[in-house]
Scaffold this active site. Structure first.
Site, PDB file in Angstrom:
ATOM      1  N   GLU A 198      82.550  68.881   0.749  1.00 29.74           N
ATOM      2  CA  GLU A 198      82.611  70.280   0.966  1.00 29.74           C
ATOM      3  C   GLU A 198      80.816  70.674   0.874  1.00 29.74           C
ATOM      4  OE1 GLU A 198      84.675  72.928  -1.469  1.00 29.74           O
ATOM      5  OE2 GLU A 198      83.868  74.582  -0.247  1.00 29.74           O
ATOM      6  N   ASP A 241      86.728  67.883  -1.963  1.00 27.55           N
ATOM      7  CA  ASP A 241      86.398  69.189  -2.604  1.00 27.55           C
ATOM      8  C   ASP A 241      85.925  69.126  -3.940  1.00 27.55           C
ATOM      9  OD1 ASP A 241      87.591  72.652  -2.118  1.00 27.55           O
ATOM     10  OD2 ASP A 241      86.258  71.813  -3.312  1.00 27.55           O
ATOM     11  N   ILE A 266      84.855  71.045  -6.459  1.00 28.31           N
ATOM     12  CA  ILE A 266      85.967  71.989  -7.285  1.00 28.31           C
ATOM     13  C   ILE A 266      86.510  72.843  -6.209  1.00 28.31           C
ATOM     14  CG2 ILE A 266      85.623  73.966  -8.832  1.00 28.31           C
ATOM     15  CD1 ILE A 266      82.945  72.882 -10.075  1.00 28.31           C
ATOM     16  N   ASP A 267      87.696  72.791  -5.928  1.00 28.86           N
ATOM     17  CA  ASP A 267      88.649  73.830  -5.327  1.00 28.86           C
ATOM     18  C   ASP A 267      88.926  74.669  -6.298  1.00 28.86           C
ATOM     19  OD1 ASP A 267      89.852  74.605  -3.021  1.00 28.86           O
ATOM     20  OD2 ASP A 267      91.538  73.864  -3.439  1.00 28.86           O
ATOM     21  N   THR A 302      86.620  77.679  -6.739  1.00 29.00           N
ATOM     22  CA  THR A 302      85.244  77.671  -7.197  1.00 29.00           C
ATOM     23  C   THR A 302      85.106  79.186  -7.772  1.00 29.00           C
ATOM     24  OG1 THR A 302      84.355  76.308  -5.806  1.00 29.00           O
ATOM     25  CG2 THR A 302      82.890  77.813  -6.860  1.00 29.00           C
ATOM     26  N   ASP A 311      90.167  71.081   1.552  1.00 25.87           N
ATOM     27  CA  ASP A 311      91.075  71.770   0.742  1.00 25.87           C
ATOM     28  C   ASP A 311      92.114  71.414   0.746  1.00 25.87           C
ATOM     29  OD1 ASP A 311      89.347  74.710   2.233  1.00 25.87           O
ATOM     30  OD2 ASP A 311      89.334  73.997   0.088  1.00 25.87           O
TER      31      ASP A 311
HETATM   32  C1  LIP Z   1      89.453  78.204  -1.749  1.00 23.52           C
HETATM   33  C2  LIP Z   1      90.611  77.738  -1.111  1.00 23.52           C
HETATM   34  C3  LIP Z   1      91.860  78.821  -1.442  1.00 23.52           C
HETATM   35  C4  LIP Z   1      91.021  79.973  -0.622  1.00 23.52           C
HETATM   36  C5  LIP Z   1      89.951  80.353  -1.029  1.00 23.52           C
HETATM   37  C6  LIP Z   1      88.918  79.341  -1.143  1.00 23.52           C
HETATM   38  P1  LIP Z   1      86.970  76.941  -2.578  1.00 23.52           P
HETATM   39  O1  LIP Z   1      88.203  77.021  -1.572  1.00 23.52           O
HETATM   40  O2  LIP Z   1      91.077  76.833  -1.872  1.00 23.52           O
HETATM   41  O3  LIP Z   1      92.814  78.316  -0.793  1.00 23.52           O
HETATM   42  O4  LIP Z   1      92.336  81.284  -0.502  1.00 23.52           O
HETATM   43  O5  LIP Z   1      89.757  81.614  -0.288  1.00 23.52           O
HETATM   44  O6  LIP Z   1      88.532  79.238   0.195  1.00 23.52           O
HETATM   45  O7  LIP Z   1      86.146  77.985  -1.710  1.00 23.52           O
HETATM   46  O8  LIP Z   1      87.496  77.709  -3.859  1.00 23.52           O
HETATM   47  O9  LIP Z   1      86.712  75.619  -2.279  1.00 23.52           O
END
Ligand code: LIP
Length: 271
Positions: A76, A92, A94-95, A97, A219
């Site tokens: 990412e 990713d 940290i998914d 974030t 994601d």
């Molecule tokens: C997140 C996604 C989540 C989405 C958030 C954001 P990030 O990814 O995992 O499903 O709703 O808006 O995109 O930005 O934390 O890597």
């Protein structure tokens, strides 16, 4: 030694993915107090990246370069690097974030391995709770090495449905119109803020199903395999694969009803 597909055993790729996800997750968890003081923004002022996102990605990418130098990587934060082995890693760091920034426990390292463009192994690791979901294609899905299966819900009206929203205001307005129509037709909505976790929660029936528009490969690559291996139908709309326009993960018994509703509401449309 130059790797190639013949060297790629999905179970061995998973073992490496788990090791790296744990190390990256521990780095993020341990350095949070410092990392949230070093934040940049991406697509909008609310789309953030912390020093921990970047450090966790550097840890994984450098380890892969050392241990599997012929593999490609899509991360990412650092983008795509080419490889010649036929194996690609999708990361990713940290998914979730925003959850990480706010001190909410709903974040995870998501790491998948592809062979020839197909995801064959994936791990989603939450370093706060210690929950770790894994899957190897064709061999089922697990949480902390215990087998998991998806919900057996049969009615859309009894479906606990997870979703998420993008960062851009115009997309959020469209997504709000869609979820406003969905809400009265399902049991309830949940918005956890991390797609990888949403997919793993659906994989073990903590929610019955999940949908979201606007996800990137990092994601959903690992969580999508885990969800599919737990028995969910994972796809886009109108026969498309899961991707930026839509990801749906739902039990077969309600997939058609949810799919038809999202098509009717133009859930993959808008900005
Ligand atoms: C997140 C996604 C989540 C989405 C958030 C954001 P990030 O990814 O995992 O499903 O709703 O808006 O995109 O930005 O934390 O890597």
């Amino acid at each position: 030694m130059k790797q190639n597909i013949r060297d790629a055993d999905p179970a061995e790729l998973l073992e490496l993915a788990v090791n790296l996800a744990r190390r990256a997750g521990e780095l993020a968890r341990r350095t949070r107090a410092e990392a949230i003081g070093d934040v940049a923004t991406k697509s909008t002022a609310t789309d953030v990246v912390t020093a921990a996102d970047q450090a966790a990605e550097r840890l994984v990418v450098s380890a892969l370069a050392e241990l599997r130098p012929g593999d490609a990587v899509l991360g990412e934060e650092t983008g795509a690097s080419e490889g010649g082995s036929g194996v690609r890693w999708v990361l990713d760091p940290i998914d979730g974030t925003v959850n990480y920034l706010y001190g909410l426990p709903g974040y995870a390292v998501s790491l998948a391995a592809e062979i020839g463009g197909q995801v064959v192994a994936g791990v989603v690791h939450n370093p706060v709770t210690g929950e770790e979901w894994t899957a190897v294609r064709g061999r089922g899905a697990m949480r902390n090495w215990e087998p998991i299966r998806c919900s057996e819900v049969t009615e859309l009206g009894m479906t606990l449905l997870a979703t998420g929203f993008g960062y851009a205001a115009d997309r959020r307005a469209h997504q709000a119109r869609v979820v406003a129509e969905v809400l009265p037709l399902v049991r309830d909505i949940r918005r956890y803020g991390a797609a990888a976790l949403d997919l793993c929660y659906a994989a073990e029936g903590r929610v019955d199903a999940y949908y979201e528009k606007g996800l990137n490969a990092w994601d959903h690559a690992a969580g999508g395999l885990i969800a599919a291996e737990a028995g969910l139908v994972v796809s886009g709309l109108r026969g498309a694969p899961p991707g930026p326009s839509m990801v749906i993960a739902a039990p077969a018994a309600i997939f058609d009803a949810l799919h038809a509703l999202l098509v009717e509401l133009d859930a993959d449309g808008g900005p």
